[in-house]
Scaffold this motif. Structure first.
Motif, PDB file in Angstrom:
ATOM      1  N   GLY A 103      26.435 -28.007  20.906  1.00 32.17           N
ATOM      2  CA  GLY A 103      25.132 -28.014  20.255  1.00 32.17           C
ATOM      3  C   GLY A 103      25.198 -27.623  18.792  1.00 32.17           C
ATOM      4  N   ALA A 104      26.389 -27.229  18.291  1.00 32.18           N
ATOM      5  CA  ALA A 104      26.494 -26.775  16.904  1.00 32.18           C
ATOM      6  C   ALA A 104      26.219 -27.915  15.929  1.00 32.18           C
ATOM      7  CB  ALA A 104      27.881 -26.196  16.646  1.00 32.18           C
ATOM      8  N   THR A 105      25.345 -27.666  14.966  1.00 28.53           N
ATOM      9  CA  THR A 105      25.116 -28.653  13.904  1.00 28.53           C
ATOM     10  C   THR A 105      25.515 -28.092  12.540  1.00 28.53           C
ATOM     11  OG1 THR A 105      22.847 -28.064  13.260  1.00 28.53           O
ATOM     12  CG2 THR A 105      23.083 -29.429  15.217  1.00 28.53           C
ATOM     13  N   LYS A 106      25.843 -26.776  12.504  1.00 27.18           N
ATOM     14  CA  LYS A 106      26.229 -26.126  11.246  1.00 27.18           C
ATOM     15  C   LYS A 106      27.440 -25.225  11.487  1.00 27.18           C
ATOM     16  CE  LYS A 106      22.423 -27.263   8.880  1.00 27.18           C
ATOM     17  NZ  LYS A 106      22.471 -28.170   7.730  1.00 27.18           N
ATOM     18  N   PHE A 107      28.281 -25.095  10.472  1.00 24.36           N
ATOM     19  CA  PHE A 107      29.391 -24.138  10.498  1.00 24.36           C
ATOM     20  C   PHE A 107      29.067 -23.075   9.453  1.00 24.36           C
ATOM     21  CE2 PHE A 107      33.547 -22.721   8.809  1.00 24.36           C
ATOM     22  CZ  PHE A 107      34.146 -22.283   9.983  1.00 24.36           C
ATOM     23  N   LEU A 108      28.846 -21.846   9.903  1.00 25.37           N
ATOM     24  CA  LEU A 108      28.391 -20.783   9.001  1.00 25.37           C
ATOM     25  C   LEU A 108      29.501 -19.768   8.756  1.00 25.37           C
ATOM     26  CD1 LEU A 108      24.927 -20.121  10.734  1.00 25.37           C
ATOM     27  CD2 LEU A 108      25.413 -21.695   8.838  1.00 25.37           C
ATOM     28  N   GLU A 109      29.807 -19.539   7.483  1.00 27.90           N
ATOM     29  CA  GLU A 109      30.771 -18.498   7.118  1.00 27.90           C
ATOM     30  C   GLU A 109      29.981 -17.325   6.573  1.00 27.90           C
ATOM     31  OE1 GLU A 109      34.568 -19.420   5.271  1.00 27.90           O
ATOM     32  OE2 GLU A 109      34.058 -18.107   3.594  1.00 27.90           O
ATOM     33  N   ILE A 110      30.075 -16.176   7.232  1.00 31.33           N
ATOM     34  CA  ILE A 110      29.300 -15.010   6.815  1.00 31.33           C
ATOM     35  C   ILE A 110      30.243 -13.956   6.262  1.00 31.33           C
ATOM     36  CG2 ILE A 110      27.738 -13.178   7.594  1.00 31.33           C
ATOM     37  CD1 ILE A 110      26.966 -15.437   9.792  1.00 31.33           C
ATOM     38  N   LYS A 111      30.147 -13.764   4.950  1.00 32.74           N
ATOM     39  CA  LYS A 111      31.002 -12.808   4.234  1.00 32.74           C
ATOM     40  C   LYS A 111      30.201 -11.566   3.946  1.00 32.74           C
ATOM     41  CE  LYS A 111      34.070 -15.573   1.343  1.00 32.74           C
ATOM     42  NZ  LYS A 111      34.452 -15.940  -0.008  1.00 32.74           N
ATOM     43  N   VAL A 112      30.673 -10.412   4.364  1.00 27.54           N
ATOM     44  CA  VAL A 112      30.038  -9.164   3.953  1.00 27.54           C
ATOM     45  C   VAL A 112      30.983  -8.429   3.025  1.00 27.54           C
ATOM     46  CG1 VAL A 112      29.214  -6.905   4.709  1.00 27.54           C
ATOM     47  CG2 VAL A 112      28.525  -8.964   5.944  1.00 27.54           C
ATOM     48  N   GLN A 113      30.502  -8.142   1.837  1.00 26.81           N
ATOM     49  CA  GLN A 113      31.296  -7.418   0.831  1.00 26.81           C
ATOM     50  C   GLN A 113      30.647  -6.064   0.561  1.00 26.81           C
ATOM     51  OE1 GLN A 113      30.739 -10.167  -2.427  1.00 26.81           O
ATOM     52  NE2 GLN A 113      32.456 -11.443  -1.759  1.00 26.81           N
ATOM     53  N   GLY A 114      31.371  -5.213  -0.184  1.00 28.76           N
ATOM     54  CA  GLY A 114      30.785  -3.950  -0.621  1.00 28.76           C
ATOM     55  C   GLY A 114      30.510  -2.985   0.513  1.00 28.76           C
ATOM     56  N   ALA A 115      31.274  -3.128   1.627  1.00 33.75           N
ATOM     57  CA  ALA A 115      31.103  -2.207   2.758  1.00 33.75           C
ATOM     58  C   ALA A 115      32.033  -1.015   2.605  1.00 33.75           C
ATOM     59  CB  ALA A 115      31.385  -2.937   4.065  1.00 33.75           C
ATOM     60  N   THR A 116      31.752   0.046   3.350  1.00 36.36           N
ATOM     61  CA  THR A 116      32.586   1.250   3.255  1.00 36.36           C
ATOM     62  C   THR A 116      33.938   1.030   3.931  1.00 36.36           C
ATOM     63  OG1 THR A 116      31.437   2.052   5.218  1.00 36.36           O
ATOM     64  CG2 THR A 116      30.672   2.887   3.100  1.00 36.36           C
ATOM     65  N   THR A 117      33.967   0.224   5.008  1.00 40.05           N
ATOM     66  CA  THR A 117      35.213  -0.058   5.718  1.00 40.05           C
ATOM     67  C   THR A 117      35.198  -1.513   6.192  1.00 40.05           C
ATOM     68  OG1 THR A 117      34.277   0.532   7.865  1.00 40.05           O
ATOM     69  CG2 THR A 117      35.356   2.306   6.642  1.00 40.05           C
ATOM     70  N   PHE A 118      36.367  -2.004   6.598  1.00 39.54           N
ATOM     71  CA  PHE A 118      36.438  -3.344   7.193  1.00 39.54           C
ATOM     72  C   PHE A 118      35.587  -3.402   8.461  1.00 39.54           C
ATOM     73  CE2 PHE A 118      38.412  -5.998  10.517  1.00 39.54           C
ATOM     74  CZ  PHE A 118      38.287  -7.245   9.920  1.00 39.54           C
ATOM     75  N   ALA A 119      35.662  -2.328   9.262  1.00 34.87           N
ATOM     76  CA  ALA A 119      34.902  -2.301  10.521  1.00 34.87           C
ATOM     77  C   ALA A 119      33.405  -2.427  10.258  1.00 34.87           C
ATOM     78  CB  ALA A 119      35.214  -1.032  11.295  1.00 34.87           C
ATOM     79  N   ALA A 120      32.915  -1.723   9.234  1.00 34.06           N
ATOM     80  CA  ALA A 120      31.488  -1.784   8.901  1.00 34.06           C
ATOM     81  C   ALA A 120      31.122  -3.181   8.403  1.00 34.06           C
ATOM     82  CB  ALA A 120      31.136  -0.731   7.855  1.00 34.06           C
ATOM     83  N   ALA A 121      31.985  -3.755   7.572  1.00 34.41           N
ATOM     84  CA  ALA A 121      31.722  -5.100   7.051  1.00 34.41           C
ATOM     85  C   ALA A 121      31.642  -6.097   8.204  1.00 34.41           C
ATOM     86  CB  ALA A 121      32.821  -5.510   6.070  1.00 34.41           C
ATOM     87  N   LYS A 122      32.585  -5.982   9.139  1.00 35.03           N
ATOM     88  CA  LYS A 122      32.600  -6.881  10.299  1.00 35.03           C
ATOM     89  C   LYS A 122      31.350  -6.680  11.161  1.00 35.03           C
ATOM     90  CE  LYS A 122      35.164  -7.997  14.475  1.00 35.03           C
ATOM     91  NZ  LYS A 122      36.353  -7.737  15.317  1.00 35.03           N
ATOM     92  N   GLN A 123      30.974  -5.413  11.361  1.00 42.26           N
ATOM     93  CA  GLN A 123      29.800  -5.085  12.179  1.00 42.26           C
ATOM     94  C   GLN A 123      28.532  -5.728  11.600  1.00 42.26           C
ATOM     95  OE1 GLN A 123      29.777  -0.902  13.075  1.00 42.26           O
ATOM     96  NE2 GLN A 123      27.597  -0.887  13.601  1.00 42.26           N
TER      97      GLN A 123
END
Lengths: 402, 402
Positions: free
Chosen positions: B276-296
């Protein structure tokens, strides 16, 4: 005797309300409401834990901290969220305008907004609307006030009860607007509860926390938590019961039971009216080590898109339920896990049982379905309510354009 | 020089494969695959963390713990999950049958299954299928093996690369079947990677963990984690490089880079082919305190049904993205938060900016969309890939009947 009564949030003594058309909603319907208590009331509220909380939430948190309030002002059509410093000024102004007209301190007014995000409030319309609402405050205004807090709700959500505290008749009433899926722009859940019971602010706070933990915190529509969510209760004491000031007072359990009844009814109505919902699902997890674990497992099932679409399709796809329990993080083991849909046992010891397919088909075709999962790990349980995922959900949330 | 090469998982030296029609799939297509290395190989794998893990996962965990394996046997059409003790016996039998035919220890065979849950394997068909597959093992068998692991995938997911370790040409290849949304009954993601690099088992394990952390663990389709998920790599050393035995070896970074390239390609293909996918979304989070927080924070956005349906509807409803960041639990504050869709800044300091509406409309109409969120809290970042939620998703997962 605890019994339902007609009327809305003005059923308890001393409360009046109004809802007016201020021109904020494009539809032209009621969009500003004021609720007023003729005497100062104890107040308690729970707010969204979203750190992007909207301006009215921040303003109201401060008001509620003091424990006393006398009015609530609400607008729909604009959430006053993601509006920066101007949003704070506007939310404060809503409190100030309402307070001035009613001769109150600004801090005696609770403010709530729901609607489009990222847009500033039309303060001229808001001010005129509040003025008109205050002029129109009456016991009969509850229905218009209810209209004014609704956005895309298809059903009004309101209830009122009478019960006794120490033999004294007491009334409690509540109204809500829907959460999740409900508003295309911002899924906000607002609930306002009034009672003429005499309850001290700290005890009211404790009672609300207890009631919300087993009602509003046990529903999920799509797992999204809005920036504007708020449940607020005002208790003005006009019923004349001896003030409830301690949780060990015998009145306490009766009061919490009544408050929980109101909260549970409203919370379930919110789920039933989730946009696109065609099913009301009650997910009971038993045999957990703690309430928190039971809730965590139930929430994993309730939030799973695979489970929700299966129920939409009336497909008893129990593998998806077990799968969600398995990734919920509560350490469930297949050998100990059983599952029932309605009164039919589907899984024991992690394996499918011989099921009466016709009976199961009938249960799956019903609107209200109970799913019971036993983890076989302990004696705690929790019940969560949710709805299914339908085409309509995708349509409402995908085809609406900002 | 790192470059793509044609062919599938038999591109590295010493690997053969086969895929046969054993009659497990109703469609009659290939449903049993065997991958074989002519010499014992180092093996590493990551498995689902779902505590309802299927029998083949439990059997394979044991095999992989030893660090050496020489064959993989996979069936599609039946997941051998929620099958209790009989499921364990059958999974063990799959290993034993394969091992006997290839003159190996049972523990040298990795077993994987995908398909319907709660149904026992048709062991007669499985045994015949394995026998035929072993007879047909060849370098040309990679395409049939790939067919045999697919369920409702609409696209094959395969890649192969050549690169150098200490000047020695090395090959690495991988194939996968899709996760989430993919199979109506059980959303299983399987990936098998082969390489002729010489890598010791502990270093292979570390490299795989690193590669998976930034690839397969950074995708979400619908947030459901299956009972059968597995990513497995075999490294047989036939390329002739000096064995990589320590992470501080200069070869290590090159090997991890290649492995991560394979994993990222396959993971992204899984998302692109989400049903059912019609879009491929890349979600980048920057400026986080840690990689884990950015991923969360990125995962909260990627999993939000409100965000996913908005992108399906090509609606740049940024309030929903901010809202998801707000409830993600990373403590994001509006004043510090900014957001871009494509190369257009949409939000700064938590407030909407003046945006070129036509330019934004063009970006929203594209198939691949990058969403960049800056939390302004630190210097860590993470990138997550997901797809949108469409009518087709509800249809596939709701209208299919078990």
């Amino acid at each position: 005797m605890f019994h339902a009564i007609p009327d809305g949030i003005t059923a308890p003594k001393g409360f009046t309300a109004a809802g007016v058309k201020a021109g904020i909603k494009k539809s032209g319907k009621e969009d500003v409401a004021v609720i007023y208590s003729s005497v100062p009331a104890s107040v308690a509220a729970v707010f969204t834990t979203n750190t992007m909380a909207a301006a009215p939430v921040i303003i109201s948190r401060r008001a509620v901290e003091k424990g006393r309030a006398q009015a609530v002002v609400v607008n729909s059509g604009c959430a006053n969220a993601s509006t920066g410093p101007q949003g704070m000024v506007d939310a404060q102004a809503m409190a100030h305008i309402t307070a001035s007209l009613l001769n109150l301190d600004d801090a005696a007014v609770v403010v709530a907004s729901t609607g489009i995000i990222g847009v500033n409030l039309p303060m001229g319309k808001i001010a005129d609307g509040i003025k008109q609402a205050v002029e129109e405050l009456s016991v009969d205004g509850h229905a218009a006030a209810l209209q004014a807090i609704m956005t895309t709700d298809t059903q009004p959500k309101v209830c009122a009860y009478e019960f006794k505290l120490n033999g004294v008749p007491v009334r409690i009433a509540g109204m809500a607007k829907g959460s999740g899926m409900i508003h295309p722009n911002m899924a906000t859940m607002l609930a306002f509860i009034t009672t003429d019971a005499a309850v001290s602010p700290p005890v009211l706070r404790q009672a609300l926390n207890e009631a919300v933990a087993l009602s509003f915190n046990m529903i999920t529509v799509d797992g999204d938590t809005s920036t504007n969510d708020m449940v607020c209760v005002l208790a003005n004491g006009l019923a004349g019961n001896s003030e409830l000031t301690a949780p060990n007072d015998p009145q306490y359990n009766e009061f919490v039971t009544a408050l929980r009844e109101v909260c549970t009814y409203l919370a379930q109505q919110v789920v039933r009216d989730g946009e696109g919902a065609t099913k009301f699902l009650e997910i009971k997890v038993q045999g957990a080590t703690t309430f928190a674990a039971a809730k965590q497992a139930a929430m994993a099932v309730a939030k799973s898109p695979l489970v929700k679409t299966a129920f939409f399709g009336e497909d008893p796809n129990w593998g998806r339920i077990l799968c969600a329990v398995g990734y919920s993080g509560v350490g469930a083991e297949p050998e100990k896990t059983s599952l029932a849909i309605g009164d039919l046992t589907i899984v024991t010891a992690g394996m499918g049982t011989q099921v009466d397919t016709e009976a199961l088909k009938k249960i799956m075709a019903e609107h209200d379905i109970v799913i019971t999962i036993d983890l076989g790990m302990g004696s705690s349980e929790a019940t969560v309510w949710t709805c299914d995922f339908s085409y309509e959900y995708v349509k409402i949330n995908g085809e609406y354009h900002t």
